[in-house]
Design a protein around this motif. Structure first.
Motif, mmCIF file in Angstrom:
data_model
loop_
_atom_site.group_PDB
_atom_site.id
_atom_site.type_symbol
_atom_site.label_atom_id
_atom_site.label_comp_id
_atom_site.label_asym_id
_atom_site.label_seq_id
_atom_site.Cartn_x
_atom_site.Cartn_y
_atom_site.Cartn_z
ATOM 1 N N MET A 1 48.017 123.113 -4.540
ATOM 2 C CA MET A 1 48.725 122.249 -5.548
ATOM 3 C C MET A 1 48.375 122.756 -6.826
ATOM 4 S SD MET A 1 49.291 118.831 -3.563
ATOM 5 C CE MET A 1 49.869 117.759 -4.900
ATOM 6 N N LYS A 2 47.077 122.910 -7.202
ATOM 7 C CA LYS A 2 46.529 123.236 -8.312
ATOM 8 C C LYS A 2 47.121 124.552 -8.853
ATOM 9 C CE LYS A 2 42.639 120.181 -8.247
ATOM 10 N NZ LYS A 2 41.244 119.907 -8.146
ATOM 11 N N LYS A 3 46.874 125.363 -7.720
ATOM 12 C CA LYS A 3 47.141 126.925 -7.938
ATOM 13 C C LYS A 3 48.784 127.123 -8.214
ATOM 14 C CE LYS A 3 46.686 131.480 -5.843
ATOM 15 N NZ LYS A 3 46.030 132.098 -4.554
ATOM 16 N N ASN A 4 49.361 126.266 -7.399
ATOM 17 C CA ASN A 4 50.956 126.407 -7.585
ATOM 18 C C ASN A 4 51.515 125.156 -8.519
ATOM 19 O OD1 ASN A 4 51.695 128.789 -5.862
ATOM 20 N ND2 ASN A 4 50.330 127.587 -4.640
ATOM 21 N N LEU A 5 50.849 124.764 -9.347
ATOM 22 C CA LEU A 5 51.403 123.502 -10.123
ATOM 23 C C LEU A 5 52.559 123.787 -11.001
ATOM 24 C CD1 LEU A 5 50.957 120.605 -11.181
ATOM 25 C CD2 LEU A 5 49.411 121.363 -12.733
ATOM 26 N N TRP A 6 52.641 125.032 -11.515
ATOM 27 C CA TRP A 6 53.739 125.161 -12.485
ATOM 28 C C TRP A 6 55.160 125.439 -11.633
ATOM 29 C CZ3 TRP A 6 55.295 124.481 -17.103
ATOM 30 C CH2 TRP A 6 56.386 125.340 -17.664
ATOM 31 N N GLY A 7 54.844 125.988 -10.355
ATOM 32 C CA GLY A 7 56.149 126.014 -9.633
ATOM 33 C C GLY A 7 56.595 124.887 -8.962
ATOM 34 N N LEU A 8 55.674 123.964 -8.637
ATOM 35 C CA LEU A 8 56.120 122.523 -8.174
ATOM 36 C C LEU A 8 56.776 121.802 -9.389
ATOM 37 C CD1 LEU A 8 52.812 121.771 -6.124
ATOM 38 C CD2 LEU A 8 54.971 121.948 -5.265
ATOM 39 N N LEU A 9 56.101 122.111 -10.455
ATOM 40 C CA LEU A 9 56.916 121.239 -11.502
ATOM 41 C C LEU A 9 58.253 121.780 -11.896
ATOM 42 C CD1 LEU A 9 53.794 120.651 -13.992
ATOM 43 C CD2 LEU A 9 54.882 119.068 -12.296
ATOM 44 N N CYS A 10 58.577 122.966 -11.731
ATOM 45 C CA CYS A 10 59.777 123.679 -12.078
ATOM 46 C C CYS A 10 60.816 123.766 -10.938
ATOM 47 C CB CYS A 10 59.581 125.160 -12.492
ATOM 48 S SG CYS A 10 58.469 125.294 -14.135
ATOM 49 N N THR A 11 60.449 123.382 -9.812
ATOM 50 C CA THR A 11 61.227 123.686 -8.802
ATOM 51 C C THR A 11 62.431 122.669 -8.830
ATOM 52 O OG1 THR A 11 61.399 123.564 -6.229
ATOM 53 C CG2 THR A 11 59.947 122.213 -7.211
ATOM 54 N N SER A 12 63.352 122.857 -8.391
ATOM 55 C CA SER A 12 64.625 121.797 -8.174
ATOM 56 C C SER A 12 64.514 120.836 -7.156
ATOM 57 C CB SER A 12 66.157 122.400 -8.578
ATOM 58 O OG SER A 12 66.335 123.401 -7.316
ATOM 59 N N LYS A 13 63.489 121.308 -6.114
ATOM 60 C CA LYS A 13 63.450 120.673 -4.637
ATOM 61 C C LYS A 13 62.590 119.464 -4.713
ATOM 62 C CE LYS A 13 65.780 124.237 -3.028
ATOM 63 N NZ LYS A 13 65.542 125.190 -4.124
ATOM 64 N N LEU A 14 62.351 119.177 -5.838
ATOM 65 C CA LEU A 14 61.492 117.798 -5.953
ATOM 66 C C LEU A 14 62.014 117.122 -7.055
ATOM 67 C CD1 LEU A 14 57.456 118.943 -5.940
ATOM 68 C CD2 LEU A 14 58.777 117.811 -4.296
ATOM 69 N N ASP B 1 53.695 112.318 -9.115
ATOM 70 C CA ASP B 1 52.962 112.179 -8.022
ATOM 71 C C ASP B 1 52.043 113.453 -8.006
ATOM 72 O OD1 ASP B 1 54.321 109.527 -7.538
ATOM 73 O OD2 ASP B 1 55.143 109.909 -5.811
ATOM 74 N N VAL B 2 52.773 114.592 -8.148
ATOM 75 C CA VAL B 2 52.133 115.939 -7.959
ATOM 76 C C VAL B 2 50.769 115.733 -8.963
ATOM 77 C CG1 VAL B 2 52.002 118.372 -8.462
ATOM 78 C CG2 VAL B 2 53.753 117.223 -6.808
ATOM 79 N N LEU B 3 51.313 115.500 -10.247
ATOM 80 C CA LEU B 3 50.304 115.580 -11.243
ATOM 81 C C LEU B 3 49.212 114.402 -11.104
ATOM 82 C CD1 LEU B 3 52.923 116.120 -14.445
ATOM 83 C CD2 LEU B 3 51.038 117.702 -13.532
ATOM 84 N N PHE B 4 49.773 113.296 -10.718
ATOM 85 C CA PHE B 4 48.829 112.118 -10.454
ATOM 86 C C PHE B 4 47.961 112.679 -9.510
ATOM 87 C CE2 PHE B 4 49.287 107.358 -10.606
ATOM 88 C CZ PHE B 4 47.767 107.095 -11.024
#
Length: 319
Positions: free
Chosen positions: A277-290, A297-300
């Motif tokens: 999650m740390k490695k792919n943080l930018w992708g998780l924040l940019c995806t339209s699937k979340l 929650d990811v950041l938290f």
């Protein structure tokens, strides 16, 4: 023979009659039923034996308790029809399930047919419909849907599979839960054609006491669940590079939540998920699937996992 209907059986005497009656009432009759009793301690085996005497299409086998994965593997070694349908022994099916699926296969020659289901309990009746239009599904689309594990979930029982897809595939005996999740991406990877049939054909009976339907936390089972989701993520990253690594990480992230809330931060699988999650943080924040809430929650979780746990548990107690 066109269909092999596989029914794993373990301590389901209260539900087995209804299940088997729904199978024998099928309007399409070219099928076999494979009943594998996995060391039941109630009268399940007696019920199976009774039905096997009443209908020659029913094949009944008994084994010492080995778990649901071993039971499914045993049944696969016996099945001989072109397509396989899975039915849990405490569920039931519509009388035209086989007829509808057979008609669909005749028209489409699909390797996998997907259909809708209903959840039934003493307090609710919910229809679960997939977000597709009737017809063929694009393989890249369904693999992404499997990665997200939301609309298209890894249940065995709301799909019909060409039997050849299971050649060389075994359910993992070391896991008592998520055994279907562990192989579904392999079956979809092998398949060439997928067809969605928008009919509510399966009734999933939500009861207390069923292994797959418990809400209690089990450290070993949750550890296995995380490991299985990570295995699928790795497979998708290697074979479907068009699916972003962030999107393949969403299911491991969501399935780690119970372990996070339990406070078991030293779990090896959870540690792997948090690092990814740390490695792919930018992708998780940019995806339209979340959703925005899920991204928060990811950041938290990444920054303050223990604080996140306390916050969630406090919020849960309020309700």
């Amino acid at each position: 023979m066109f269909f092999s209907i596989i029914v794993p059986v373990h301590n389901v005497e209260l539900y087995l009659d209804k299940c088997l009656q729904s199978i024998l009432q099928q309007t399409f009759t070219d099928f076999e039923v494979i009943l594998i009793d996995d060391g039941s301690q109630d009268k399940s085996a007696e019920i199976c034996a009774k039905y096997a005497q009443l209908d020659r299409r029913i094949k009944f086998f008994q084994q010492e308790n080995q778990g649901v994965s071993a039971t499914r593997n045993t049944a696969l070694g016996i099945a001989c029809a072109q397509y396989i349908i899975w039915v849990d022994a405490d569920d039931s099916i519509e009388e035209d399930l086989l007829a509808e699926v057979k008609k669909t296969i005749d028209q489409s020659s699909a390797d996998i047919v997907l259909f809708d289901f209903c959840i039934v309990s003493s307090v609710r009746f919910e229809k679960h419909k997939m977000k597709y239009h009737e017809g063929f599904l694009n393989k890249q689309e369904v693999m992404l849907a499997l990665a997200l594990d939301e609309d298209l979930q890894s249940y065995l029982w709301n799909k019909a599979f060409k039997r050849s897809l299971f050649a060389g595939v075994c359910f993992p005996a070391k896991y008592s839960l998520f055994e279907d999740y562990s192989i579904m991406h392999l079956l979809f990877h092998r398949a060439d054609t997928f067809y969605y049939l928008p009919r509510f054909l399966y009734y999933y009976f939500d009861r207390r006491g069923s292994i797959s339907r418990t809400n209690s936390y089990d450290r070993q089972q949750e550890h296995g669940k995380i490991q299985i989701t990570l295995q699928r993520m790795k497979f998708l990253n290697e074979n479907y590079t068009a699916i972003s690594r962030a999107d393949t990480l969403i299911a491991p992230f969501k399935h780690s939540m119970n372990t996070i809330l339990s406070g078991n931060y030293q779990d090896e699988g959870l540690q792997t998920v948090l690092k990814l999650m740390k490695k792919n943080l930018w992708g998780l924040l940019c995806t339209s699937k979340l959703t925005c809430k899920e991204k928060r929650d990811v950041l938290f979780i990444i920054a303050y996992p223990k604080v996140f746990r306390r916050y969630k548990l406090r919020k849960k107690r309020k309700f």
